[in-house]
Design a protein around this motif. Structure first.
Motif, mmCIF file in Angstrom:
data_model
loop_
_atom_site.group_PDB
_atom_site.id
_atom_site.type_symbol
_atom_site.label_atom_id
_atom_site.label_comp_id
_atom_site.label_asym_id
_atom_site.label_seq_id
_atom_site.Cartn_x
_atom_site.Cartn_y
_atom_site.Cartn_z
ATOM 1 N N ALA A 142 0.824 -1.211 0.000
ATOM 2 C CA ALA A 142 0.000 0.000 0.000
ATOM 3 C C ALA A 142 0.854 1.255 0.000
ATOM 4 C CB ALA A 142 -0.929 -0.008 1.204
ATOM 5 N N LYS A 143 2.003 1.220 0.691
ATOM 6 C CA LYS A 143 2.836 2.413 0.792
ATOM 7 C C LYS A 143 3.597 2.701 -0.493
ATOM 8 C CE LYS A 143 4.818 3.711 4.596
ATOM 9 N NZ LYS A 143 3.915 4.853 4.883
ATOM 10 N N HIS A 145 2.138 3.221 -3.183
ATOM 11 C CA HIS A 145 1.242 4.069 -3.972
ATOM 12 C C HIS A 145 0.741 5.213 -3.102
ATOM 13 C CE1 HIS A 145 1.131 0.931 -7.038
ATOM 14 N NE2 HIS A 145 0.996 0.086 -6.046
ATOM 15 N N ALA A 147 -1.683 8.233 -1.640
ATOM 16 C CA ALA A 147 -3.114 8.198 -1.355
ATOM 17 C C ALA A 147 -3.922 8.474 -2.621
ATOM 18 C CB ALA A 147 -3.455 9.235 -0.287
ATOM 19 N N ALA A 150 -3.855 3.959 -5.473
ATOM 20 C CA ALA A 150 -3.728 2.511 -5.390
ATOM 21 C C ALA A 150 -4.409 1.873 -6.581
ATOM 22 C CB ALA A 150 -4.361 2.002 -4.099
ATOM 23 N N GLY A 317 -8.459 -4.020 0.762
ATOM 24 C CA GLY A 317 -8.091 -2.817 0.032
ATOM 25 C C GLY A 317 -8.796 -1.559 0.498
ATOM 26 N N ARG A 318 -9.326 -1.570 1.721
ATOM 27 C CA ARG A 318 -10.035 -0.396 2.247
ATOM 28 C C ARG A 318 -9.131 0.502 3.099
ATOM 29 N NH1 ARG A 318 -13.919 -4.589 3.174
ATOM 30 N NH2 ARG A 318 -13.357 -4.650 5.393
ATOM 31 N N THR A 320 -5.858 3.058 3.054
ATOM 32 C CA THR A 320 -4.940 3.853 2.234
ATOM 33 C C THR A 320 -4.037 4.659 3.146
ATOM 34 O OG1 THR A 320 -6.593 4.062 0.473
ATOM 35 C CG2 THR A 320 -4.725 5.587 0.416
ATOM 36 N N ARG A 322 -1.314 7.447 4.502
ATOM 37 C CA ARG A 322 -1.010 8.844 4.179
ATOM 38 C C ARG A 322 0.463 8.979 3.801
ATOM 39 N NH1 ARG A 322 -2.333 11.463 9.731
ATOM 40 N NH2 ARG A 322 -1.323 9.515 10.331
#
Length: 356
Positions: A142-143, A145, A147, A150, A317-318, A320, A322
């Motif tokens: 996740a990091k 991409h 905010a 993704a 995938g919920r 994201t 910062r």
């Protein structure tokens, strides 16, 4: 006219005797579900909505003799239910015995008949390391991409990620197993092992190298090792923070899973308060996560406009992150993790048995 004995209905057919539960010892369990598979099984169960961490039953503690305690962890799923019964004996290692010992009992969810007994110490090593590495893999992915950027992907697709430099705090069985699991899944280039006793650190690093992991003892100032790390993993019994939170890089991932209970913590409050946070389950974190409860009260966490994400949010995938904030996973261990992995292992066991 009264019926004769021969006219009265009989008791009916005798039900068949239930089959004896299978016994999966430590070696069998390890063969049935290796580290990469365990990570994937947990992630798929969460992403597909097969389990909800917020529905899990709270675990139960009871005192035992000589400073030990009993731990019981029940959980119910769609096709199976189960309970793990452990003893936790902190003084055992000094006498050459394991701290964690016990059994897992797996039941059929329809009949509630026991179908398997599983060696629980090995199960705990497998599920704790797999949960940590699953969380780390998703957070690292996740990091990559910013905010809102993704990529779209089906929830059944699992992310890929690597961790170039890792620091592992701890020298016990969980530290060893975490090194093995993260090596198999995240392919790090360098793993620094940190602990209070240099001889224990060297022993863990040497064994990890023998097993193919790029491990070494942490050098000199541990804060410098933490500052250079992509991933920091904490699997200790420390009741106080292991390092200065300011040392953690803004793009790093930290996973702390070594202690449970409001009075114990591995991470400092300043790190918790500046990080994006993921917990196994929100309710369990508010009961047992000293990492969070030392930074804020449960009421303050409930009033935070940014609600805590749980592992289901992460896997689906919920979540994201910062930009410019570390990401922290704080885990205490939950019963649904054991149930998911034991159910999978038992299914694999039945498939591998010859037909009668």
């Amino acid at each position: 006219m009264s019926p004769t004995a021969s006219d009265r209905p009989g008791p009916g057919p005798t039900p068949p005797a239930p089959a004896a539960p299978a016994y999966l010892d430590a070696a069998t369990l390890a063969r049935l579900i290796d580290a990469p598979r365990a990570v994937d099984v947990l992630a798929r169960a969460l992403a597909a909505g097969e389990v909800d961490p917020e529905d899990d039953t709270p675990r139960l503690f009871a005192p035992a003799r000589a400073g030990a305690e009993f731990l019981m962890m029940p959980s119910a799923g769609r096709s199976t239910a189960g309970v793990k019964v452990l003893t936790l004996t902190p003084g055992n290692p000094r006498a050459g015995h394991p701290t964690v010992q016990g059994l897992y009992i797996l039941f059929d969810a329809d009949t509630m008949a026991p179908v398997a007994l599983v060696e629980a110490a090995e199960l705990t090593l497998i599920r704790t390391s797999a949960t940590t590495v699953m969380a780390a893999r998703h957070l690292l992915a996740a990091k990559r991409h910013p905010a809102g950027e993704a990529p779209e992907r089906p929830t059944t697709d699992l992310p890929t990620a690597t961790a170039r430099r890792v620091v592992v705090f701890g020298t016990g069985p969980q530290a060893r197993r975490h090194i093995s699991c993260l090596t198999a899944v995240l392919a790090p280039e360098d793993i620094a092992v940190a602990g209070r006793r240099p001889e224990a650190v060297e022993a863990v690093a040497a064994q990890a190298r023998a097993d193919g992991a790029p491990a070494r003892p942490a050098r000199g100032d541990v804060a410098a090792e933490v500052a250079a790390a992509d991933l920091v993993i904490c699997v200790t019994s420390s009741p106080t923070p292991l390092f200065d939170g300011a040392a953690v890089a803004d793009d790093a991932v930290v996973c702390a899973v070594g202690v449970h209970g409001p009075g114990k913590r591995e991470l400092p409050a300043d790190l918790i308060l500046r990080s994006d946070l993921v917990v196994e389950g929100r309710a369990s974190a508010m009961r047992e996560s000293g990492n969070l409860l030392a930074a804020r009260t449960a009421q303050q966490w409930a009033e935070d406009p940014r609600p805590l994400a749980n592992l289901a949010d992460l896997a689906a995938g919920r979540f994201t992150p910062r930009p410019g904030c570390p990401a922290v996973f704080s885990g205490v261990g939950m019963a649904w993790e054991d149930l998911v992995l034991v159910t999978h292992a038992h299914h694999q066991y039945r498939r591998s048995r010859p037909a009668p």
